[in-house]
Design a protein around this motif. Structure first.
Motif, PDB file in Angstrom:
ATOM      1  N   UNK A 100      36.278  32.869  34.797  1.00 47.14           N
ATOM      2  CA  UNK A 100      36.966  34.163  34.739  1.00 47.14           C
ATOM      3  C   UNK A 100      37.438  34.595  36.119  1.00 47.14           C
ATOM      4  N   UNK A 101      36.595  34.401  37.122  1.00 47.70           N
ATOM      5  CA  UNK A 101      36.965  34.808  38.485  1.00 47.70           C
ATOM      6  C   UNK A 101      38.013  33.865  39.071  1.00 47.70           C
ATOM      7  N   UNK A 102      37.802  32.567  38.928  1.00 46.92           N
ATOM      8  CA  UNK A 102      38.712  31.587  39.525  1.00 46.92           C
ATOM      9  C   UNK A 102      40.102  31.633  38.890  1.00 46.92           C
ATOM     10  N   UNK A 103      40.161  31.947  37.607  1.00 47.78           N
ATOM     11  CA  UNK A 103      41.439  31.896  36.896  1.00 47.78           C
ATOM     12  C   UNK A 103      42.412  32.988  37.318  1.00 47.78           C
ATOM     13  N   UNK A 104      41.915  34.047  37.981  1.00 42.60           N
ATOM     14  CA  UNK A 104      42.824  35.119  38.418  1.00 42.60           C
ATOM     15  C   UNK A 104      43.262  34.938  39.876  1.00 42.60           C
ATOM     16  N   UNK A 105      42.763  33.872  40.524  1.00 45.39           N
ATOM     17  CA  UNK A 105      43.169  33.641  41.912  1.00 45.39           C
ATOM     18  C   UNK A 105      44.643  33.259  42.002  1.00 45.39           C
ATOM     19  N   UNK A 106      45.270  33.604  43.122  1.00 41.10           N
ATOM     20  CA  UNK A 106      46.665  33.233  43.356  1.00 41.10           C
ATOM     21  C   UNK A 106      46.786  31.701  43.387  1.00 41.10           C
ATOM     22  N   UNK A 107      47.905  31.163  42.982  1.00 43.17           N
ATOM     23  CA  UNK A 107      48.105  29.705  43.084  1.00 43.17           C
ATOM     24  C   UNK A 107      48.170  29.231  44.532  1.00 43.17           C
TER      25      UNK A 107
ATOM     26  N   UNK B  85      36.637  41.297  40.322  1.00 42.33           N
ATOM     27  CA  UNK B  85      37.925  40.783  39.835  1.00 42.33           C
ATOM     28  C   UNK B  85      39.048  41.100  40.827  1.00 42.33           C
ATOM     29  N   UNK B  86      38.975  42.294  41.419  1.00 45.51           N
ATOM     30  CA  UNK B  86      39.981  42.705  42.389  1.00 45.51           C
ATOM     31  C   UNK B  86      40.000  41.758  43.588  1.00 45.51           C
ATOM     32  N   UNK B  87      38.807  41.364  44.038  1.00 52.05           N
ATOM     33  CA  UNK B  87      38.728  40.463  45.184  1.00 52.05           C
ATOM     34  C   UNK B  87      39.389  39.121  44.866  1.00 52.05           C
ATOM     35  N   UNK B  88      39.045  38.536  43.735  1.00 52.18           N
ATOM     36  CA  UNK B  88      39.595  37.211  43.405  1.00 52.18           C
ATOM     37  C   UNK B  88      41.092  37.278  43.104  1.00 52.18           C
ATOM     38  N   UNK B  89      41.541  38.395  42.594  1.00 50.47           N
ATOM     39  CA  UNK B  89      42.955  38.547  42.257  1.00 50.47           C
ATOM     40  C   UNK B  89      43.822  38.706  43.500  1.00 50.47           C
ATOM     41  N   UNK B  90      43.288  39.386  44.516  1.00 47.76           N
ATOM     42  CA  UNK B  90      44.114  39.764  45.668  1.00 47.76           C
ATOM     43  C   UNK B  90      43.907  38.905  46.915  1.00 47.76           C
ATOM     44  N   UNK B  91      42.809  38.169  46.996  1.00 53.14           N
ATOM     45  CA  UNK B  91      42.511  37.424  48.222  1.00 53.14           C
ATOM     46  C   UNK B  91      43.356  36.158  48.342  1.00 53.14           C
ATOM     47  N   UNK B  92      43.790  35.894  49.569  1.00 49.29           N
ATOM     48  CA  UNK B  92      44.424  34.614  49.884  1.00 49.29           C
ATOM     49  C   UNK B  92      43.374  33.554  50.208  1.00 49.29           C
ATOM     50  N   UNK B  93      42.222  34.021  50.667  1.00 48.44           N
ATOM     51  CA  UNK B  93      41.077  33.154  50.950  1.00 48.44           C
ATOM     52  C   UNK B  93      39.829  33.866  50.439  1.00 48.44           C
TER      53      UNK B  93
ATOM     54  N   UNK C  81      47.298  38.028  56.063  1.00 45.89           N
ATOM     55  CA  UNK C  81      46.709  37.551  54.809  1.00 45.89           C
ATOM     56  C   UNK C  81      45.435  38.337  54.491  1.00 45.89           C
ATOM     57  N   UNK C  82      44.999  38.240  53.239  1.00 44.84           N
ATOM     58  CA  UNK C  82      43.798  38.941  52.789  1.00 44.84           C
ATOM     59  C   UNK C  82      42.662  37.946  52.582  1.00 44.84           C
ATOM     60  N   UNK C  83      41.547  38.193  53.276  1.00 50.61           N
ATOM     61  CA  UNK C  83      40.345  37.373  53.128  1.00 50.61           C
ATOM     62  C   UNK C  83      39.333  38.158  52.308  1.00 50.61           C
ATOM     63  N   UNK C  84      38.875  37.569  51.219  1.00 58.43           N
ATOM     64  CA  UNK C  84      37.843  38.182  50.387  1.00 58.43           C
ATOM     65  C   UNK C  84      36.494  37.593  50.744  1.00 58.43           C
TER      66      UNK C  84
END
Length: 368
Positions: free
Chosen positions: A248-255, A222-230, A174-177
């Motif tokens: 803006x940051x939270x809305x691009x997070x994975x479900x 934006x890249x961090x919030x888009x790609x991180x699992x945590x 997994x990816x941790x941001x």
């Protein structure tokens, strides 16, 4: 030379480590006279409300502590949460070093100190191990439903069915941001290495080499919030970083992603976070810090089924309390000795003639 230690009266156990290390400092340098004084704000029944008020508004609106007025001949001053305003500093005749027994600097006017030729050191790193340990514990607790399962059993039940059960992850791969790469962020990355995760870091104040040294990669926000699992939040709260994690940051997070905040609530737009969680647009969150503390039993976050909540515990260990006092007196001595000092907040004061003259005298007294 006089060292005045301001002890917050209503914080259990805070005075012991401070006075122990202060007395050791005095034994090493017998010219130091150690004075212990109390501080409190009787206007508030809840002392944490005072700390929160100072943290939000700064020290300038607070009354000058009587301990300052009654110890105007102090050279070295230390405290944890009491307000250190410019007018408070003016109560002293020749104050030259202030030690803040924590990393947060919201209760001191740094500019005022520098203008008055007063050095400021803090205990940055004092609870880095405590907070980084806790962060990983919160991450695991939320994504593996540890706290929730405990609560179910204590309430007389038994279940494997939780809101995130259909997406409960392993950590491997997994990816941790990591949002903020100071003492704590670095330790989180070190401690996560055994979980075989990928780490990306957002911190505009840290160079690529420092990030890569820890086996991590730089990412834009934006890249961090888009790609991180945590996403683990570890930035310092300043005017520039306030609400830097917003809709803006939270809305691009994975479900399927989680947010862990053991830093400051002011870094995150909690209205936006609540909306994301309530609508299950992210898997969950683990929160140790809140806009209002203690948290109201009827607070909206309490009603959510996809959060782990704790009572601002991340930095509270016996070791962290001892580290604060030890680091402050070590750093005071190192400033006087002219050494490179971690936690020296305003090194520009070294060029102030008032400070340099005092340091020369202190060096002689200390035999440095």
């Amino acid at each position: 030379m006089k060292l005045t230690c301001v002890i917050e009266d209503r914080i259990p156990g805070i005075g012991g480590p401070i006075m122990r290390y202060a007395n050791e400092f005095s034994k090493k340098h017998p010219s130091i006279q150690v004075v212990e004084v109390g501080w409190d704000d009787k206007r508030e029944p809840d002392i944490s409300a005072v700390f929160r008020r100072v943290e939000v508004n700064g020290p300038d609106r607070e009354p000058i502590p009587e301990a300052f007025i009654n110890n105007s001949d102090t050279d070295l001053l230390c405290g944890s949460f009491c307000p250190f305003s410019g007018s408070g500093m003016d109560a002293f005749d020749h104050l030259r070093i202030i030690g803040i027994m924590r990393a947060g600097m919201e209760n001191i006017d740094i500019r005022a100190a520098t203008q008055r030729g007063i050095a400021v050191v803090n205990a940055a790193g004092r609870n880095a191990d405590a907070v980084s340990d806790f962060t990983i514990g919160m991450l695991l607790s939320e994504c593996r439903n540890i706290a929730k399962a405990h609560h179910v059993i204590k309430s007389g039940g038994w279940t494997h069915d939780f809101p995130s059960s259909s997406m409960t992850p392993d950590l491997r791969g997994k990816t941790v941001g990591v949002f903020g790469f100071g003492y704590i962020g670095k330790l989180v990355v070190e401690k996560l290495s055994g979980f075989h995760v990928n780490v990306i870091v957002y911190d505009p104040y840290v160079d690529d080499e420092s990030i890569e040294k820890y086996g991590a990669k730089r990412a834009e926000k934006e890249e961090l919030f888009k790609n991180a699992d945590f996403v683990c939040v570890h930035a310092r709260l300043t005017k520039d970083t306030e609400k830097s994690i917003g809709r803006a940051e939270l809305s691009v997070m994975k479900p399927t992603a989680y947010l862990i905040n053991t830093a400051r609530s002011g870094l995150v737009d909690y209205d936006a976070l609540y909306s994301m969680l309530a609508n299950h647009r992210m898997a969950g969150a683990a929160l140790d810090v809140f806009d209002s503390e203690p948290l109201d039993p009827n607070d909206r976050f309490v009603s959510l089924d996809n959060v782990t909540l704790t009572t601002h515990l991340a930095g509270s260990t016996v070791d962290a309390a001892n580290n604060s006092a030890r680091l402050i007196f070590e750093r005071m001595e190192d400033v006087i000795a002219g050494k490179k000092v971690s936690g020296f907040v305003n090194p520009e004061v070294l060029s102030d003639e008032r400070f340099s003259k005092w340091v020369a005298k202190a060096k002689e007294e200390f035999g440095l």
